[in-house]
Write an enzyme that holds these catalytic residues in place. Structure first.
Site, PDB file in Angstrom:
ATOM      1  CB  CYS A   1       0.761  -2.476   4.752  1.00 48.21           C
ATOM      2  SG  CYS A   1       0.597  -3.562   6.181  1.00 48.21           S
TER       3      CYS A   1
ATOM      4  CG  HIS B   1       7.583 -28.717  10.682  1.00 45.94           C
ATOM      5  ND1 HIS B   1       7.340 -28.150  11.909  1.00 45.94           N
ATOM      6  CD2 HIS B   1       8.886 -29.085  10.683  1.00 45.94           C
ATOM      7  CE1 HIS B   1       8.455 -28.161  12.627  1.00 45.94           C
ATOM      8  NE2 HIS B   1       9.401 -28.731  11.893  1.00 45.94           N
TER       9      HIS B   1
ATOM     10  CB  THR C   1       1.705  -2.625  11.021  1.00 49.19           C
ATOM     11  OG1 THR C   1       0.551  -3.071  10.288  1.00 49.19           O
ATOM     12  CG2 THR C   1       1.431  -1.281  11.666  1.00 49.19           C
TER      13      THR C   1
ATOM     14  CG  ASP D   1      -0.362   0.172   2.527  1.00 51.97           C
ATOM     15  OD1 ASP D   1       0.888   0.262   2.610  1.00 51.97           O
ATOM     16  OD2 ASP D   1      -1.098   0.256   3.519  1.00 51.97           O
TER      17      ASP D   1
ATOM     18  CG  HIS E   1       9.239 -24.867  11.982  1.00 54.13           C
ATOM     19  ND1 HIS E   1       9.318 -24.743  13.350  1.00 54.13           N
ATOM     20  CD2 HIS E   1      10.437 -25.370  11.601  1.00 54.13           C
ATOM     21  CE1 HIS E   1      10.503 -25.154  13.770  1.00 54.13           C
ATOM     22  NE2 HIS E   1      11.198 -25.534  12.727  1.00 54.13           N
TER      23      HIS E   1
HETATM   24  C1  RB5 Z   1      -1.914   2.692   6.538  1.00 59.93           C
HETATM   25  O1  RB5 Z   1      -1.862   3.880   7.236  1.00 59.93           O
HETATM   26  C2  RB5 Z   1      -1.714   1.507   7.482  1.00 59.93           C
HETATM   27  O2  RB5 Z   1      -2.879   1.328   8.238  1.00 59.93           O
HETATM   28  C3  RB5 Z   1      -1.407   0.256   6.690  1.00 59.93           C
HETATM   29  O3  RB5 Z   1      -0.272   0.494   5.934  1.00 59.93           O
HETATM   30  C4  RB5 Z   1      -1.078  -0.987   7.481  1.00 59.93           C
HETATM   31  O4  RB5 Z   1      -0.158  -0.714   8.485  1.00 59.93           O
HETATM   32  C5  RB5 Z   1      -2.200  -1.745   7.981  1.00 59.93           C
HETATM   33  O5  RB5 Z   1      -2.058  -2.745   8.697  1.00 59.93           O
END
Ligand code: RB5
Length: 326
Positions: free
Chosen positions: A239, A307, A241, A182, A272
């Site tokens: 993304c 596994h 996180t 993203d 695994h």
């Molecule tokens: C975008 O701001 C953020 O929410 C997205 O990149 C991601 O971290 C979602 O899990």
């Protein structure tokens, strides 16, 4: 004279112990005595510090005096001059490679160089009891002996003629990879596609192609469904996180998406879980670590065996056919 450097974090516990234990092993070997320059350094050392008191004590128990050792920081010059760099953990290895990516063929974790396949870290005893230091000393000693047992020829040939296969970076140029991100992951995706090109992987980039705000499930779905359908062997999603991508990708049947922010997990989840999608968070890790994670994840194999049984159970859950205690 060829040089080997042992590397840990502060150069006050593990790496000085390894340096001095290895020096004795080499000194006691009539073929190798005097043939290698052996030293140590830290990734985050405070230069000029003495060893920790238990490091001194547990080596004294072995008849080795390390009182004179002074810590030093690993820098690019030391990395470039070394013929072999043995680190205490995979994270140290990554950091050496951040100092000098060209060191790839000469940097290994100690356990990796000793032929160990999994669990490649030697834990940090810093701040712990004398018994923990004894255990770490014995662990390091055992692996150093294995290193000489398995790789004596490498040391006899001064580390030059023999190229050791670096298990972290096994390539499989035949893998077809789908990648997506993203807006938050856009910059890291570019780093990863550069890496895939450098390493010769075929990949398809499903976007996004700018840092303009988009919705991560749209990209997770494209990549995950491409992998689930068999069009691609593996997927990579980035993304902010890594979590949103992981949740979304794991909703697609057949996807085992793993969120990884360290190389241990990246390797273990291939060994695994046979993970087929890797997710990372650009707000959690930097480009250097993300690249290493991708390299390790792409190079690591599934171990199968017990596994596979566990993955079969995951698939039963996915199909709504799982029954407890069956
Ligand atoms: C975008 O701001 C953020 O929410 C997205 O990149 C991601 O971290 C979602 O899990």
């Amino acid at each position: 004279m060829p040089k080997v450097i042992f590397v840990c974090t502060g150069n006050t516990c593990r790496s000085p112990m390894a340096e001095h234990l290895f020096r004795r092993i080499i000194d006691e070997d009539s073929d190798l005595k005097g043939k290698w320059e052996i030293s140590s350094a830290g990734i985050a050392a405070l230069p000029g510090q003495g060893p920790s008191k238990y490091a001194i004590k547990v080596l004294k128990d072995e008849g080795i005096d390390i009182n004179e050792h002074l810590s030093r920081q690993l820098d690019e010059k030391l990395v470039k001059e070394a013929d072999l760099i043995l680190t205490m953990t995979g994270a140290h290895k990554e950091m050496v490679l951040q100092i000098d990516p060209e060191a790839r063929d000469k940097v290994f974790t100690l356990k990796e160089f000793a032929g160990i396949k999994n669990d490649l870290d030697i834990a940090d005893p810093f701040g712990q009891s004398e018994e923990v230091y004894q255990e770490v000393r014995d662990e390091i000693k055992a692996h150093l002996k294995e290193v000489i047992g398995k790789r004596k020829q490498f040391f006899l040939e001064e580390g030059k003629k023999r190229k050791i296969k670096n298990t972290y970076y096994r390539r499989d140029g035949n893998l077809k990879i789908a990648i997506g991100c993203d807006h938050a992951g856009y910059a890291i995706k570019k780093e990863i596609t550069d890496l895939l090109e450098e390493e010769g992987f075929a990949y398809t980039d499903f976007g996004t192609d700018s840092s303009e705000s988009v919705d991560y499930p749209d990209f997770a779905y494209k990549v995950a469904s491409g992998v689930a359908s068999g069009q691609f062997d593996r997927g990579i999603l980035i993304c902010g996180t890594g979590i949103g991508m992981s949740i979304a990708a794991n909703k697609v049947k057949g996807i085992r998406a793993a969120l990884c922010h360290d190389v241990f997990s990246a390797r273990a989840t291939r060994n695994h879980n046979n993970s087929n999608v890797l997710t990372m968070g650009s707000r959690v890790i930097g480009a250097g670590l993300a690249r290493e994670i991708v390299r390790v994840w792409l190079g690591a194999e599934f171990d199968g065996g017990r596994h596979q049984r566990r993955i079969d159970k995951i698939e039963l859950i996915e199909r709504g056919e799982y029954r407890e205690n069956e």
